[in-house]
Design an enzyme around this catalytic site. Sequence first.
Site, short mmCIF file in Angstrom:
data_model
loop_
_atom_site.label_atom_id
_atom_site.label_comp_id
_atom_site.label_asym_id
_atom_site.label_seq_id
_atom_site.Cartn_x
_atom_site.Cartn_y
_atom_site.Cartn_z
N ASP A 88 52.08 10.14 -23.77
CA ASP A 88 52.15 11.51 -24.29
C ASP A 88 50.74 12.03 -24.57
OD1 ASP A 88 51.94 9.73 -26.55
OD2 ASP A 88 52.58 11.35 -27.88
N GLU A 153 53.01 8.73 -29.55
CA GLU A 153 51.83 8.32 -30.33
C GLU A 153 51.18 9.53 -30.98
OE1 GLU A 153 47.82 7.11 -31.45
OE2 GLU A 153 48.41 8.76 -30.17
N1 BES Z 1 43.40 7.64 -29.19
C1 BES Z 1 43.67 8.19 -30.48
C2 BES Z 1 43.23 7.31 -31.62
C3 BES Z 1 41.75 7.10 -31.70
C4 BES Z 1 40.92 8.19 -31.79
C5 BES Z 1 41.25 5.85 -31.71
C6 BES Z 1 39.56 8.00 -31.87
C7 BES Z 1 39.91 5.65 -31.80
C8 BES Z 1 39.06 6.74 -31.87
C9 BES Z 1 45.14 8.45 -30.62
O1 BES Z 1 45.73 8.98 -29.47
C10 BES Z 1 45.34 9.50 -31.70
O2 BES Z 1 44.86 10.57 -31.56
N2 BES Z 1 46.07 9.15 -32.75
C11 BES Z 1 46.47 10.07 -33.76
C12 BES Z 1 47.55 9.38 -34.54
C13 BES Z 1 48.27 10.24 -35.53
C14 BES Z 1 49.00 11.37 -34.86
C15 BES Z 1 49.20 9.40 -36.35
C16 BES Z 1 45.29 10.44 -34.65
O3 BES Z 1 44.41 9.60 -34.91
O4 BES Z 1 45.24 11.58 -35.08
ZN ZN Z 2 45.15 11.13 -29.47
#
Ligand code: BES
Ligand code: ZN
Length: 455
Positions: A88, A153
Site C-alpha cells: 500500500d 502499513e
Molecule cells: N517506510 C516508512 C517507515 C520509515 C520511514 C522507516 C522513515 C524508516 C524511515 C513506513 O511506510 C511509514 O511511513 N510508516 C508510517 C507508520 C504509521 C502510519 C503507523 C509512519 O512512520 O508514519
Molecule cells: Zn510510509
Amino acid sequence: MNEVVDFINVNRDRYVEELKQYLAIPSVSALPQHAADVRRAAEWTADALRAAGVPHARLVETPGNPVVYGEWLGAPGRPTVLFYGHYDVQPVDPLDLWLTPPFEATVRDGEIYARGAADDKGQVFMHIKAVEAHMKKAGALPVNMKFFIEGEEEVGSAHLDECIRANKELLAADVVVISDSTMFDRGIPSICYGLRGLAYFQIDVRGTKTDLHSGSFGGAVANPAFALAQILAQMKDRGGRVKIPGFYDDVRPLGEQERAEWRKLPFNETRYRKELGAPRLSGEKGYSTLERVWARPTFEVNGLLSGFTGEGAKTVLPAVAMAKVSMRLVPDQRPDRIAELFEAYLKKVCPATVALTVTRMHGGKPWMTEFDNKYVRAAGRAIQTGFGQAPVFTREGGSIPVVSTFQEELGLPSVLFGVGLPDENAHAPNEKLDLGNFHNGIIASACLYQEIAAV
Ligand code: BES
Ligand code: ZN
C-alpha cells in the site's frame, strides 16, 4: 553467486520496466475509493511472486486489506527468512505539486518518480527480483523463505497483529528481513536497529451550534479556532519538551556510547537545514538533530482545519475547529499508556467554553534491537557486496508497527536493510527511488539470502 549477480546485471532494464507496472496501481490504503486498486496491487504482488518462483503465493484475507503470503521451503536444514514489506502507498495530494503523474512512473536522471517508488513497492520488488535471479540461475533459493507483504502499513497495520497471532505456525522463521527504511545518505548504506512508535489522534472542538456573524457575536462566545490554538500551545514548552504529565516516564535514556557512535556519522547539519528549506532547525533542548529524530519522542500537529480559508475575507466565528495530532514514541513508551496520559491532559487544558471530542486513530509500538548478531553481520557482508561499502548503523524516526510484533509474538529478530534516501520524498509529492540503489539493492538482497544460508 557470480552467475546470479551476472543475471541481475543483464536484466537491469527489464526490472525497471516491470517496476513501472507495479507503481501504476494506485494502492492508496487511506482512501476508500481506492479499495479495488489496493486489492489489485495485492494480486499483482502475488502474481510477481509466483512468476519469480514462489509457486503458491496467495492472498490471506483480514478484516481489512489482504496480506500477500508465499513460501518456498526447499532448503531443509537451512534458516528460514520471513520477508516483510507493504504494497500500500500514501495518498498523493497535493497533486498539483507533482512534476509527473504519481501513478505513471517516470525515469529522470537515474531516479524513478512515482508514489510508492521508495516506500515501499520499489524495495519490495527488489527482493522479488533477487528471488527470481536465484530461481532462474540455481533453480533454488539458498534459504527457506516466507513472504508476508501487507496492505495497511500506511494506515497503522490495524489488522496485522491479529493476523500474526492467528498464523504463528505459518510464520515460524529464524529472522525477519525488511526493506522499508532509508540509507543514512547517498553512498552510505545502512542497517537500521531502531524505529519510533506512534500515537495518532483527531481533536474536535465545538463552540456553537453554527457559524456566527463575528460582529454580532464576537466577544460573547469562545472562538473554537482560538481555543484549539490555546490547547495546542499547551503541548510543548519553549525548550521543545512535551508537557503532558508522565509523557517521559518510560523513555529509555540515550546512552553515552550510542551518542558517541552517532557523533561519528557524517551528518552535515547545515546541508540538512538548507535541503529542507528551514530558516532554522528546532527541537528539544540538549539533544542533537539525529538524537531528536532517532531517540527522543515528540508531539506534532499533522493538520489543522477551521473557519473561512477561501479567497478574500469573511467576518465569521467558526462553529468548529479540528486538529490531527500525533506523537512519535521511543522505547519503552507504550501507545496505549500515552493515549491515556494525553487524553487526561487534553481535558485539563481544554477551556470549558468549548466542547471537546478526542478520537484515537492508529498507533504503533517503538522498536529497538541489539544489532550484534549473526544475521546483521550477514547483512553487512551482503551490503558490502551490493554497494561496495560496509553499512553504518542507524536508528530512524519513522515507524513500522509490525516490527515489534514480530519480536514479541514470534520471538524473531529483524534486519532492516533499506535503500531509500532521506531526500526521496516519501509521503510527499515527487516521491522517487534512485535506480542505482534499486539495482545494487537487488544484488545485496540476493547476497543476503546466500549469506544467511551460511550463518
Ligand atoms: N517506510 C516508512 C517507515 C520509515 C520511514 C522507516 C522513515 C524508516 C524511515 C513506513 O511506510 C511509514 O511511513 N510508516 C508510517 C507508520 C504509521 C502510519 C503507523 C509512519 O512512520 O508514519
Ligand atoms: Zn510510509
